[in-house]
Enzyme design. Structure first.
Site, short mmCIF file in Angstrom:
data_model
loop_
_atom_site.label_atom_id
_atom_site.label_comp_id
_atom_site.label_asym_id
_atom_site.label_seq_id
_atom_site.Cartn_x
_atom_site.Cartn_y
_atom_site.Cartn_z
N SER A 276 -0.57 4.23 -5.17
CA SER A 276 -1.19 3.01 -5.69
C SER A 276 -1.06 1.86 -4.69
O SER A 276 -0.25 1.89 -3.77
CB SER A 276 -0.54 2.61 -7.02
OG SER A 276 0.84 2.32 -6.82
N LEU A 277 -1.91 0.87 -4.92
CA LEU A 277 -1.83 -0.41 -4.21
C LEU A 277 -1.36 -1.44 -5.23
O LEU A 277 -2.01 -1.65 -6.25
CB LEU A 277 -3.18 -0.84 -3.66
CG LEU A 277 -3.72 -0.20 -2.37
CD1 LEU A 277 -4.09 1.26 -2.62
CD2 LEU A 277 -4.93 -0.97 -1.87
N ILE B 95 0.85 -1.19 0.00
CA ILE B 95 0.00 0.00 0.00
C ILE B 95 0.88 1.24 0.00
O ILE B 95 1.58 1.53 0.98
CB ILE B 95 -0.93 0.02 1.23
CG1 ILE B 95 -1.80 -1.24 1.27
CG2 ILE B 95 -1.81 1.26 1.21
CD1 ILE B 95 -2.68 -1.35 2.50
N ASP C 73 8.09 0.22 2.96
CA ASP C 73 8.58 0.00 1.60
C ASP C 73 10.11 0.06 1.54
O ASP C 73 10.74 -0.78 0.88
CB ASP C 73 7.95 1.00 0.63
CG ASP C 73 8.12 2.45 1.06
OD1 ASP C 73 8.48 2.70 2.23
OD2 ASP C 73 7.87 3.35 0.23
#
Length: 259
Positions: free
Chosen positions: A11-12, A7, A109
């Protein structure tokens, strides 16, 4: 099968992997991030996407989520639970992994990028690895071959800068395609902006890699990922490999460490 969701702010990204340690992705897709969608909307979108890609929800046995958008994490988690009746595993910088760090602000991330880089490329003939992520933000994550985080660089993302330029300028077209222009010096507004965004960011990426190499007194092995990596990688010799699913692979490795 294992369903992985990354996520992000823009964007996903979804990926279907086998449950074993193989990092090959069987199927991947992206939907736009929207914090205003309801639970029912997400359930509808997810079910529709499964149908589109020929995915049978009953074959998904495990789900892992990595997120940098807390407001979206819970609704995505609930949506997936309603569909699969499986409780997703949420991973973040505090989840177990081979990476050593003491950061209280490291994004999931960036953590996943470091994990994938260490796992896949630690045997390269260099002491340091750098992951350049062309995402909503442009980030550089550096680790050594022993798994210690050396530091991170964050700059405005390519698309964020382009949107800011167009949005704050009255006479610029809203439809600028992000691609390599025919020359450095543009003749039309579109090619002028393309030159600034493509070659300007390329110069920044190459310059930051140069400065990191200077500071560490070696040449780092550089991995590029993110939505715009494929545009910039062919234009430079400073990036050694491109993998659009690099972050997803890091989340899969995190899953195995924490499952």
């Amino acid at each position: 099968m294992l369903l992985i969701i990354n996520i992000g702010n823009s964007s996903l990204r979804f990926g279907i992997f086998d449950n074993n340690y193989n990092l090959k992705c069987n199927c991947s897709w992206i939907i736009s991030s929207n914090p205003h969608r309801s639970l029912d909307e997400y359930i509808f979108i997810f079910r529709n996407t499964y149908y589109q890609y020929g995915i049978f929800s009953k074959f998904i046995q495990n789900i892992v989520i990595g997120s940098v958008v807390p407001s979206l994490t819970n609704v995505v988690k609930q949506s997936l639970y309603e569909i699969h009746k499986i409780k997703p595993i949420i991973v973040d910088r505090n989840s177990d992994s081979p990476i050593k760090h003491d950061s209280h602000q490291l994004g999931t991330d960036l953590y996943a990028n470091a994990i994938a880089a260490y796992t896949l490329y630690k045997n390269q003939n260099t002491t340091y690895l750098v992951v350049v992520d062309f995402g909503t933000a442009l980030s550089f994550t550096c680790i050594d071959k022993y798994g210690s985080l050396q530091g991170v660089i964050i700059a405005p993302g390519v698309n964020s800068s382009l949107n800011a330029l167009i949005g704050n300028t009255a006479q610029l077209s809203k439809d600028i395609k992000l691609k390599k222009p025919p020359s450095i010096l543009g003749q039309y507004t579109e090619t002028c902006i393309q030159s600034g965004i493509i070659y300007g960011y390329l110069s920044m990426v190459e310059g930051l890699i140069y400065r990191v190499n200077q500071e560490l007194k070696t040449n780092c092995f550089v991995i590029a990922t993110g939505g715009f990596a494929h545009i910039y990688t062919p234009l430079t010799k400073k990036i050694h490999i491109t993998d659009k699913l690099h972050t997803m692979k890091g989340l899969k490795i995190l899953f195995h460490w924490n499952h």
